[in-house]
Write a protein that holds these residues in place. Structure first.
Motif, PDB file in Angstrom:
ATOM      1  N   ALA A 118      19.740 -17.779 -13.779  1.00 23.92           N
ATOM      2  CA  ALA A 118      20.872 -17.961 -12.870  1.00 23.92           C
ATOM      3  C   ALA A 118      20.540 -18.821 -11.653  1.00 23.92           C
ATOM      4  N   ALA A 119      19.281 -19.145 -11.447  1.00 24.77           N
ATOM      5  CA  ALA A 119      18.835 -19.981 -10.326  1.00 24.77           C
ATOM      6  C   ALA A 119      19.247 -19.404  -8.967  1.00 24.77           C
ATOM      7  N   ILE A 120      19.226 -18.077  -8.849  1.00 26.55           N
ATOM      8  CA  ILE A 120      19.489 -17.444  -7.554  1.00 26.55           C
ATOM      9  C   ILE A 120      18.304 -16.559  -7.204  1.00 26.55           C
ATOM     10  N   ALA A 121      18.076 -16.412  -5.912  1.00 21.91           N
ATOM     11  CA  ALA A 121      16.978 -15.574  -5.447  1.00 21.91           C
ATOM     12  C   ALA A 121      17.523 -14.216  -5.037  1.00 21.91           C
ATOM     13  N   ARG A 122      16.724 -13.186  -5.308  1.00 26.29           N
ATOM     14  CA  ARG A 122      17.092 -11.819  -4.969  1.00 26.29           C
ATOM     15  C   ARG A 122      15.968 -11.231  -4.130  1.00 26.29           C
ATOM     16  N   ARG A 123      16.316 -10.653  -2.982  1.00 22.83           N
ATOM     17  CA  ARG A 123      15.317 -10.044  -2.100  1.00 22.83           C
ATOM     18  C   ARG A 123      14.813  -8.767  -2.752  1.00 22.83           C
ATOM     19  N   ILE A 124      13.485  -8.682  -2.973  1.00 20.58           N
ATOM     20  CA  ILE A 124      12.917  -7.493  -3.593  1.00 20.58           C
ATOM     21  C   ILE A 124      11.995  -6.719  -2.647  1.00 20.58           C
ATOM     22  N   PHE A 125      11.622  -7.334  -1.514  1.00 22.98           N
ATOM     23  CA  PHE A 125      10.798  -6.628  -0.532  1.00 22.98           C
ATOM     24  C   PHE A 125      11.019  -7.241   0.834  1.00 22.98           C
ATOM     25  N   THR A 126      11.218  -6.395   1.819  1.00 20.83           N
ATOM     26  CA  THR A 126      11.257  -6.787   3.230  1.00 20.83           C
ATOM     27  C   THR A 126      10.628  -5.654   4.007  1.00 20.83           C
ATOM     28  N   GLY A 127       9.574  -5.942   4.732  1.00 20.85           N
ATOM     29  CA  GLY A 127       8.972  -4.893   5.536  1.00 20.85           C
ATOM     30  C   GLY A 127       7.533  -5.178   5.874  1.00 20.85           C
ATOM     31  N   TRP A 128       6.913  -4.185   6.492  1.00 17.10           N
ATOM     32  CA  TRP A 128       5.525  -4.281   6.910  1.00 17.10           C
ATOM     33  C   TRP A 128       4.616  -3.874   5.767  1.00 17.10           C
ATOM     34  N   MET A 129       3.567  -4.663   5.537  1.00 17.31           N
ATOM     35  CA  MET A 129       2.492  -4.303   4.620  1.00 17.31           C
ATOM     36  C   MET A 129       1.262  -4.032   5.476  1.00 17.31           C
ATOM     37  N   PHE A 130       0.504  -3.006   5.105  1.00 23.16           N
ATOM     38  CA  PHE A 130      -0.684  -2.621   5.848  1.00 23.16           C
ATOM     39  C   PHE A 130      -1.919  -2.800   4.972  1.00 23.16           C
ATOM     40  N   ALA A 131      -2.935  -3.462   5.520  1.00 18.77           N
ATOM     41  CA  ALA A 131      -4.147  -3.721   4.752  1.00 18.77           C
ATOM     42  C   ALA A 131      -4.906  -2.432   4.449  1.00 18.77           C
ATOM     43  N   ALA A 132      -4.900  -1.478   5.364  1.00 16.29           N
ATOM     44  CA  ALA A 132      -5.646  -0.240   5.172  1.00 16.29           C
ATOM     45  C   ALA A 132      -4.925   0.758   4.269  1.00 16.29           C
ATOM     46  N   ALA A 133      -3.660   0.523   3.979  1.00 19.48           N
ATOM     47  CA  ALA A 133      -2.881   1.442   3.144  1.00 19.48           C
ATOM     48  C   ALA A 133      -2.197   0.657   2.032  1.00 19.48           C
ATOM     49  N   VAL A 134      -3.009   0.048   1.177  1.00 20.29           N
ATOM     50  CA  VAL A 134      -2.475  -0.817   0.124  1.00 20.29           C
ATOM     51  C   VAL A 134      -1.555  -0.053  -0.819  1.00 20.29           C
ATOM     52  N   SER A 135      -1.921   1.164  -1.177  1.00 21.22           N
ATOM     53  CA  SER A 135      -1.113   1.912  -2.134  1.00 21.22           C
ATOM     54  C   SER A 135       0.234   2.329  -1.557  1.00 21.22           C
ATOM     55  N   VAL A 136       0.369   2.335  -0.246  1.00 18.84           N
ATOM     56  CA  VAL A 136       1.620   2.747   0.386  1.00 18.84           C
ATOM     57  C   VAL A 136       2.570   1.572   0.559  1.00 18.84           C
ATOM     58  N   SER A 137       2.038   0.391   0.874  1.00 18.69           N
ATOM     59  CA  SER A 137       2.918  -0.691   1.290  1.00 18.69           C
ATOM     60  C   SER A 137       2.864  -1.943   0.425  1.00 18.69           C
ATOM     61  N   ALA A 138       2.194  -1.930  -0.689  1.00 19.44           N
ATOM     62  CA  ALA A 138       2.124  -3.114  -1.541  1.00 19.44           C
ATOM     63  C   ALA A 138       3.393  -3.253  -2.378  1.00 19.44           C
ATOM     64  N   LEU A 139       3.656  -4.473  -2.831  1.00 12.41           N
ATOM     65  CA  LEU A 139       4.777  -4.705  -3.746  1.00 12.41           C
ATOM     66  C   LEU A 139       4.300  -4.422  -5.158  1.00 12.41           C
ATOM     67  N   GLU A 140       5.006  -3.539  -5.839  1.00 14.55           N
ATOM     68  CA  GLU A 140       4.722  -3.276  -7.243  1.00 14.55           C
ATOM     69  C   GLU A 140       5.902  -3.785  -8.039  1.00 14.55           C
ATOM     70  N   HIS A 141       5.656  -4.817  -8.812  1.00 17.24           N
ATOM     71  CA  HIS A 141       6.672  -5.544  -9.562  1.00 17.24           C
ATOM     72  C   HIS A 141       6.266  -5.486 -11.034  1.00 17.24           C
ATOM     73  N   PRO A 142       7.189  -5.619 -11.968  1.00 14.90           N
ATOM     74  CA  PRO A 142       6.799  -5.574 -13.381  1.00 14.90           C
ATOM     75  C   PRO A 142       5.772  -6.645 -13.769  1.00 14.90           C
ATOM     76  N   VAL A 143       5.780  -7.792 -13.088  1.00 20.80           N
ATOM     77  CA  VAL A 143       4.852  -8.870 -13.427  1.00 20.80           C
ATOM     78  C   VAL A 143       3.798  -9.092 -12.348  1.00 20.80           C
ATOM     79  N   TYR A 144       4.142  -8.879 -11.079  1.00 27.06           N
ATOM     80  CA  TYR A 144       3.236  -9.193  -9.976  1.00 27.06           C
ATOM     81  C   TYR A 144       2.985  -7.974  -9.090  1.00 27.06           C
ATOM     82  N   ASP A 145       1.779  -7.903  -8.550  1.00 28.71           N
ATOM     83  CA  ASP A 145       1.458  -7.001  -7.448  1.00 28.71           C
ATOM     84  C   ASP A 145       1.064  -7.885  -6.274  1.00 28.71           C
ATOM     85  N   VAL A 146       1.539  -7.556  -5.062  1.00 30.60           N
ATOM     86  CA  VAL A 146       1.205  -8.305  -3.857  1.00 30.60           C
ATOM     87  C   VAL A 146       0.729  -7.310  -2.813  1.00 30.60           C
ATOM     88  N   TRP A 147      -0.392  -7.610  -2.148  1.00 31.90           N
ATOM     89  CA  TRP A 147      -0.911  -6.745  -1.110  1.00 31.90           C
ATOM     90  C   TRP A 147      -1.504  -7.586   0.008  1.00 31.90           C
TER      91      TRP A 147
END
Length: 160
Positions: A118-147
């Motif tokens: 569809a060539a449209i973007a959808r917001r999937i994460f907005t917020g604070w990520m913390f380096a010391a608490a990766v499991s709490v604030s990382a993006l968990e996506h079906p294809v990608y993880d971001v921390w």
């Protein structure tokens, strides 16, 4: 064991009234549509009795592509946008507390996912990520993880 009780007050007419308390919070803003950039990121307050965080101009993120198993480091400056596969990462702020008992970094990040069909973007994460608490604030996506790895004084190369 916690026990929750509901207090119901009777009135003269026999109707019940809800217990007094604060009003409910306002509804969350919708994901689609314009975003008030002045409201983002929310300010970070110093810890009680602590020092204010350092405001740093860049951050390093880890990005895992679960399909290929490849881990990539993504370095961004505040305000910059980087495309990683179907994701678009935009760094809005980066703070660091190096002198704390447990040093930490926090980054305010916006992540959009582009739909190839569809060539449209959808917001999937907005917020604070913390380096010391990766499991709490990382993006968990079906294809990608971001921390968040850390906040930096300058952005390095984005290819690694």
């Amino acid at each position: 064991m916690a026990l929750a009780l509901r207090v119901v007050c009777g009135t003269a007419s026999g109707q019940t009234a809800s217990p007094p308390g604060p009003p409910p919070p306002p509804p969350a803003p919708p994901l689609e549509g314009p975003i008030d950039e002045a409201a983002y990121p929310p300010p970070v307050q110093p810890e009680p009795g602590g020092r204010a965080p350092l405001v740093l101009p860049a951050a390093s993120f880890g990005v895992l592509d679960k399909v290929t198993g490849r881990v990539r480091r993504a370095d961004l400056s505040v305000g910059d946008t980087l495309r990683v596969g179907a994701l678009t990462l935009t760094l809005r702020a980066c703070r660091s507390w190096p002198d704390a008992a447990l040093p930490d970094s926090a980054a305010y990040l916006e992540i959009n996912e582009s739909d190839a069909e569809a060539a449209i973007a959808r917001r999937i994460f907005t917020g604070w990520m913390f380096a010391a608490a990766v499991s709490v604030s990382a993006l968990e996506h079906p294809v990608y993880d971001v921390w968040l790895a850390n906040c930096r004084t300058s952005a390095a190369s984005n290819s690694r």
